[in-house]
Design a protein around this motif. Structure first.
Motif, mmCIF file in Angstrom:
data_model
loop_
_atom_site.group_PDB
_atom_site.id
_atom_site.type_symbol
_atom_site.label_atom_id
_atom_site.label_comp_id
_atom_site.label_asym_id
_atom_site.label_seq_id
_atom_site.Cartn_x
_atom_site.Cartn_y
_atom_site.Cartn_z
ATOM 1 N N LEU A 181 0.826 -1.205 0.000
ATOM 2 C CA LEU A 181 0.000 0.000 0.000
ATOM 3 C C LEU A 181 0.861 1.257 0.000
ATOM 4 O O LEU A 181 1.927 1.294 0.612
ATOM 5 C CB LEU A 181 -0.908 0.015 1.233
ATOM 6 C CG LEU A 181 -2.058 -0.994 1.241
ATOM 7 C CD1 LEU A 181 -2.679 -1.058 2.632
ATOM 8 C CD2 LEU A 181 -3.117 -0.621 0.207
ATOM 9 N N LYS A 182 0.363 2.291 -0.652
ATOM 10 C CA LYS A 182 0.996 3.606 -0.627
ATOM 11 C C LYS A 182 0.071 4.548 0.132
ATOM 12 O O LYS A 182 -1.005 4.912 -0.350
ATOM 13 C CB LYS A 182 1.216 4.113 -2.055
ATOM 14 C CG LYS A 182 1.716 5.554 -2.141
ATOM 15 C CD LYS A 182 3.092 5.729 -1.526
ATOM 16 C CE LYS A 182 3.609 7.149 -1.760
ATOM 17 N NZ LYS A 182 4.924 7.372 -1.116
ATOM 18 N N PHE A 183 0.494 4.938 1.338
ATOM 19 C CA PHE A 183 -0.357 5.770 2.178
ATOM 20 C C PHE A 183 -0.066 7.252 1.955
ATOM 21 O O PHE A 183 1.074 7.646 1.681
ATOM 22 C CB PHE A 183 -0.155 5.428 3.659
ATOM 23 C CG PHE A 183 -0.884 4.196 4.084
ATOM 24 C CD1 PHE A 183 -2.194 4.273 4.538
ATOM 25 C CD2 PHE A 183 -0.278 2.953 4.025
ATOM 26 C CE1 PHE A 183 -2.880 3.141 4.924
ATOM 27 C CE2 PHE A 183 -0.951 1.814 4.403
ATOM 28 C CZ PHE A 183 -2.259 1.904 4.854
ATOM 29 N N TYR A 187 -11.764 0.491 7.110
ATOM 30 C CA TYR A 187 -11.823 0.507 5.658
ATOM 31 C C TYR A 187 -13.286 0.465 5.220
ATOM 32 O O TYR A 187 -14.190 0.137 5.999
ATOM 33 C CB TYR A 187 -11.050 -0.681 5.065
ATOM 34 C CG TYR A 187 -11.479 -2.031 5.586
ATOM 35 C CD1 TYR A 187 -12.538 -2.720 5.003
ATOM 36 C CD2 TYR A 187 -10.834 -2.616 6.669
ATOM 37 C CE1 TYR A 187 -12.944 -3.942 5.488
ATOM 38 C CE2 TYR A 187 -11.229 -3.843 7.164
ATOM 39 C CZ TYR A 187 -12.284 -4.505 6.557
ATOM 40 O OH TYR A 187 -12.694 -5.716 7.046
ATOM 41 N N LYS A 208 -11.153 1.683 0.373
ATOM 42 C CA LYS A 208 -10.446 2.812 0.955
ATOM 43 C C LYS A 208 -10.041 2.444 2.373
ATOM 44 O O LYS A 208 -10.889 2.095 3.202
ATOM 45 C CB LYS A 208 -11.304 4.072 0.953
ATOM 46 C CG LYS A 208 -10.563 5.307 1.458
ATOM 47 C CD LYS A 208 -11.387 6.576 1.347
ATOM 48 C CE LYS A 208 -10.600 7.785 1.827
ATOM 49 N NZ LYS A 208 -11.388 9.037 1.756
ATOM 50 N N ILE A 209 -8.758 2.541 2.638
ATOM 51 C CA ILE A 209 -8.181 2.099 3.916
ATOM 52 C C ILE A 209 -7.686 3.312 4.685
ATOM 53 O O ILE A 209 -7.001 4.168 4.116
ATOM 54 C CB ILE A 209 -7.015 1.128 3.659
ATOM 55 C CG1 ILE A 209 -7.486 -0.043 2.798
ATOM 56 C CG2 ILE A 209 -6.404 0.637 4.968
ATOM 57 C CD1 ILE A 209 -6.394 -0.699 2.012
ATOM 58 N N ALA A 220 -5.116 5.014 2.061
ATOM 59 C CA ALA A 220 -4.620 4.326 0.876
ATOM 60 C C ALA A 220 -5.816 3.692 0.181
ATOM 61 O O ALA A 220 -6.896 3.545 0.775
ATOM 62 C CB ALA A 220 -3.583 3.271 1.245
ATOM 63 N N LYS A 221 -5.630 3.330 -1.079
ATOM 64 C CA LYS A 221 -6.709 2.716 -1.845
ATOM 65 C C LYS A 221 -6.195 1.510 -2.605
ATOM 66 O O LYS A 221 -5.059 1.481 -3.062
ATOM 67 C CB LYS A 221 -7.305 3.709 -2.855
ATOM 68 C CG LYS A 221 -8.118 4.830 -2.269
ATOM 69 C CD LYS A 221 -8.679 5.701 -3.392
ATOM 70 C CE LYS A 221 -9.383 6.931 -2.845
ATOM 71 N NZ LYS A 221 -9.873 7.794 -3.945
ATOM 72 N N ARG A 222 -7.074 0.527 -2.724
ATOM 73 C CA ARG A 222 -6.900 -0.549 -3.684
ATOM 74 C C ARG A 222 -8.150 -0.555 -4.562
ATOM 75 O O ARG A 222 -9.247 -0.243 -4.077
ATOM 76 C CB ARG A 222 -6.752 -1.906 -2.994
ATOM 77 C CG ARG A 222 -5.481 -2.051 -2.168
ATOM 78 C CD ARG A 222 -5.255 -3.526 -1.841
ATOM 79 N NE ARG A 222 -4.190 -3.725 -0.885
ATOM 80 C CZ ARG A 222 -2.904 -3.757 -1.191
ATOM 81 N NH1 ARG A 222 -2.540 -3.562 -2.449
ATOM 82 N NH2 ARG A 222 -1.995 -3.975 -0.263
#
Length: 272
Positions: free
Chosen positions: A40-42, A104, A123-124, A131-133
């Motif tokens: 993840l990229k926060f 999330y 959405k985390i 961060a998002k996936r």
């Protein structure tokens, strides 16, 4: 889940006989060994309520040195519609209301009421960072999923799709509420800064008809209010901080999902 159970489930969803999967080694490996999700990229995310007069001043100020988002229409804005999901326990709503720091939520999002770009997102949030996936969907896949059938998500080689599939089958994740608004974004490459003004927030009440351009909606907040969001990576440049006058603004908890869910509340705790 045991390997034989995975193969049986894949057969039931795809219609491909289990014997064929077992004898096709590349396919068997994809079924039994999904790819790991990337790290993840926060980013930091700060939210504020501002009035319309403040919005006009800030947009003029930011427009003098920040770039417009390339996806915006000539007016500088674009329309966002999200269909938020929650599980049988309303976990996303309850955790937000309870102030849980690490949480999330899931949503399907489209832009400008079109179906060219459809994302099923997670959405985390961890403390002050987000961060998002996401996975891309076709219109047909989205319609099937919104209708309550998670089968398009059963792709064993795709870890994110499998997570969504298990959320829908095991935690009974399902559509809850539509959130509509217009967004005016400004971007800056230094610090990967993104400042957005979200306005005309509306809710579709009990409807989950995501792609209906004539969906009846009602105001979720006062028309005079605008939600200002400031997102950045490691740092926020001083000239942007000064331009936004963040020291004079009061941070708010501005969850669009929670705001719109209040119109559907069945319990007193939902209105906290």
């Amino acid at each position: 889940m045991k390997p034989i159970e995975q193969l049986q489930q894949y057969e039931s969803v795809t219609g491909i006989p289990m014997q064929a999967i077992q004898h096709a080694e590349p396919l068997r490996q994809r079924v039994l060994a999904p790819q790991a999700m990337p790290p993840l990229k926060f980013r930091q995310e700060l939210k504020f309520y501002i009035n319309y007069h403040q919005y006009l001043i800030l947009r003029q100020r930011l427009g003098s040195f920040m770039e417009r988002d390339k996806h915006a229409v000539p007016s500088g804005k674009y329309h966002i519609r999200s269909l938020y999901f929650d599980d049988i326990e309303n976990k996303a709503l309850a955790e937000k209301q309870g102030g849980v720091r690490n949480r999330y939520k899931y949503r399907i999002r489209i832009y400008n009421l079109g179906d060219q770009t459809i994302h099923f997102e997670k959405k985390i949030k961890r403390d002050e960072y987000i961060a998002k996936r996401k996975v891309s969907l076709t219109r047909r896949e989205a319609d099937i999923i919104i209708g309550g059938d998670p089968s398009p998500l059963y792709v064993p080689e795709d870890a994110m799709r499998m997570e969504l599939y298990h959320e829908m089958t095991q935690r009974l994740l399902k559509p809850k509420v539509i959130v509509d608004y217009f967004r005016e974004p400004f971007v800056n490459v230094h610090g990967n800064v993104r400042i957005t003004f979200d306005m005309q927030l509306r809710t579709g009440l009990y409807s989950t008809d995501l792609f209906n351009p004539n969906l009846p909606t009602v105001n979720a907040i006062n028309d005079n209010l605008v939600i200002l969001e400031v997102k950045f990576d490691e740092f926020l440049p001083y000239h942007i901080r000064d331009a936004v006058q963040m020291d004079g603004l009061i941070r708010q908890s501005a969850s669009k999902y929670v705001i719109c869910r209040k119109f559907l509340k069945l319990n007193e705790w939902e209105d906290q």
